[in-house]
Scaffold this motif. Structure first.
Motif, PDB file in Angstrom:
ATOM      1  N   GLN A 192      28.813  35.127  29.903  1.00  0.00           N
ATOM      2  CA  GLN A 192      29.514  36.296  30.753  1.00  0.00           C
ATOM      3  C   GLN A 192      31.118  36.199  30.461  1.00  0.00           C
ATOM      4  O   GLN A 192      31.516  37.223  31.054  1.00  0.00           O
ATOM      5  N   GLY A 193      31.310  35.435  30.070  1.00  0.00           N
ATOM      6  CA  GLY A 193      32.928  35.538  29.749  1.00  0.00           C
ATOM      7  C   GLY A 193      33.831  33.887  29.715  1.00  0.00           C
ATOM      8  O   GLY A 193      33.179  33.026  29.769  1.00  0.00           O
ATOM      9  N   SER A 203      27.885  30.056  30.178  1.00  0.00           N
ATOM     10  CA  SER A 203      29.407  30.653  29.859  1.00  0.00           C
ATOM     11  C   SER A 203      30.062  29.135  29.510  1.00  0.00           C
ATOM     12  O   SER A 203      30.601  29.242  28.415  1.00  0.00           O
ATOM     13  N   TYR A 249      26.961  38.387  19.232  1.00  0.00           N
ATOM     14  CA  TYR A 249      27.521  38.861  20.421  1.00  0.00           C
ATOM     15  C   TYR A 249      27.281  40.426  20.413  1.00  0.00           C
ATOM     16  O   TYR A 249      27.055  41.016  21.698  1.00  0.00           O
ATOM     17  N   TRP A 291      26.966  40.723  27.352  1.00  0.00           N
ATOM     18  CA  TRP A 291      28.571  40.722  27.320  1.00  0.00           C
ATOM     19  C   TRP A 291      29.218  41.615  26.443  1.00  0.00           C
ATOM     20  O   TRP A 291      30.209  42.418  27.027  1.00  0.00           O
ATOM     21  N   TYR A 292      28.789  41.758  25.246  1.00  0.00           N
ATOM     22  CA  TYR A 292      29.208  42.834  24.454  1.00  0.00           C
ATOM     23  C   TYR A 292      29.058  44.187  24.884  1.00  0.00           C
ATOM     24  O   TYR A 292      30.024  45.156  24.821  1.00  0.00           O
ATOM     25  N   ARG A 336      31.717  44.665  27.741  1.00  0.00           N
ATOM     26  CA  ARG A 336      33.028  44.058  27.869  1.00  0.00           C
ATOM     27  C   ARG A 336      34.004  45.151  28.113  1.00  0.00           C
ATOM     28  O   ARG A 336      33.669  46.539  28.082  1.00  0.00           O
ATOM     29  N   THR A 337      35.050  44.625  28.409  1.00  0.00           N
ATOM     30  CA  THR A 337      36.172  45.491  29.228  1.00  0.00           C
ATOM     31  C   THR A 337      37.049  46.332  27.974  1.00  0.00           C
ATOM     32  O   THR A 337      37.644  47.213  28.403  1.00  0.00           O
ATOM     33  N   LYS A 381      37.475  43.981  21.665  1.00  0.00           N
ATOM     34  CA  LYS A 381      37.267  42.381  21.849  1.00  0.00           C
ATOM     35  C   LYS A 381      35.555  42.264  21.387  1.00  0.00           C
ATOM     36  O   LYS A 381      34.675  42.511  22.250  1.00  0.00           O
ATOM     37  N   PRO A 387      34.190  36.725  22.113  1.00  0.00           N
ATOM     38  CA  PRO A 387      34.912  35.969  23.274  1.00  0.00           C
ATOM     39  C   PRO A 387      36.141  35.222  22.257  1.00  0.00           C
ATOM     40  O   PRO A 387      36.041  34.847  21.079  1.00  0.00           O
ATOM     41  N   TYR A 392      42.727  38.980  17.811  1.00  0.00           N
ATOM     42  CA  TYR A 392      41.882  40.408  17.923  1.00  0.00           C
ATOM     43  C   TYR A 392      42.792  41.538  16.967  1.00  0.00           C
ATOM     44  O   TYR A 392      41.900  42.423  16.408  1.00  0.00           O
TER      45      TYR A 392
END
Length: 292
Positions: free
Chosen positions: A116-117, A125, A146, A151-152, A155-156, A160, A163, A206
């Motif tokens: 989850q992060g 996690s 990923y 989660w991917y 993602r926000t 990204k 992780p 990144y």
């Protein structure tokens, strides 16, 4: 003998506990059923040994030294040797099952789906963040794993793609503390913290990710499967001191059985000598009475 047995059992339990603590979070992402059962069997082996020695000492201290007592002690010891041998066999079978690489891979993929992060402290996690930093890896077989996770999908930010615990150099600025509180069983409350200069490393990681040019990536490209498999199977299935200690417990059981049998034979010989002497004395006493 009893003191040595207790010391030996304590050494086995300490070694087992030390192995478990070392890989506590790593084991979350793999198939733990065989290793959990193996740990339970190891405790059972130690318990059986301690109980058997305690009961046998109680027998000897009870001043019961007739044939029935010896026969019971020998039968009792034989049963405990059989139980210990069966537990040792199952113990090794379970450790062999733990070394199944395909099952381990499936378990790791399943665990990765629950990631989850970097700042969340749910078991999966935390485990993946710790494993990726400890072994300098990313995902099961590589960073691409990923892209198939929830989660991917949620993602926000688009850039990204993994992780930041997959970033090279992140171990210097990202820390996970595992303080333990309370008496046994202790509770662990993980704490995640970042150093002030973490933004530089994370942004560099990144910003330099280029799907068209993987060589510019600042991401660890190696997957976790092979390093984790090699580390865990080496510690659990090829741990020579642990295997020697478990086998030594069985040898001690057999040695005590031999001693019990030898003591029984000696007691019977002594009993026959005493009986013969008593019979001789009775005959002599009868002859004296007749002569009178």
């Amino acid at each position: 003998m009893m003191i040595a047995a207790i010391a030996l059992c304590a050494a086995v339990l300490w070694m087992q506990a030390d192995l478990f603590n070392e890989h506590e979070y790593t084991l979350i992402i793999v198939n733990r059923n065989p290793i959990d059962l193996a740990n339970a069997l190891l405790i059972a082996i130690v318990s059986v040994t301690c109980i058997s020695f305690l009961v046998e000492i109680a027998l000897w201290l009870s001043n019961c030294v007739d044939d029935c007592c010896f026969q019971f002690a020998i039968l009792f010891r034989f049963v405990f040797i059989l139980v210990t041998a069966i537990l040792v066999i199952i113990f090794n079978v379970q450790l062999s099952a733990f070394a199944n690489k395909e099952e381990m891979k499936d378990s790791m993929y399943s665990s990765l789906q629950r990631y989850q992060g970097e700042f969340l402290t749910n078991p999966d996690s935390m485990a993946w963040n710790l494993v990726q930093m400890k072994y300098e890896v990313c995902g099961v077989n590589g960073p691409g794993d990923y892209t198939k996770t929830p989660w991917y999908k949620f993602r926000t930010v688009d850039y990204k793609v993994v992780p930041f615990t997959c970033c090279i150099g992140i171990v210097d600025v990202y820390h996970i503390d595992l303080p333990r509180y309370g008496a046994w069983p202790e509770k662990v409350y993980p704490l995640v913290r970042l150093n002030p200069n973490s933004d530089r490393i994370i942004n560099q990681c990144y910003n330099m990710q280029d799907p068209m040019n993987p060589k510019k990536r600042k991401v660890m490209e190696k997957g976790a499967l092979n390093p984790v498999y090699d580390d865990l199977t080496s510690d659990y299935t090829h741990n020579f001191p642990l295997i020697v200690l478990v086998v030594f417990i069985l040898v001690c059981q057999i040695a005590v059985l031999i001693i019990s049998i030898a003591a029984c034979v000696t007691h019977r010989k002594a009993a026959k000598i005493v009986a013969a002497e008593m019979t001789r004395q009775e005959i002599e006493e009868r002859n004296r009475r007749r002569q009178k």
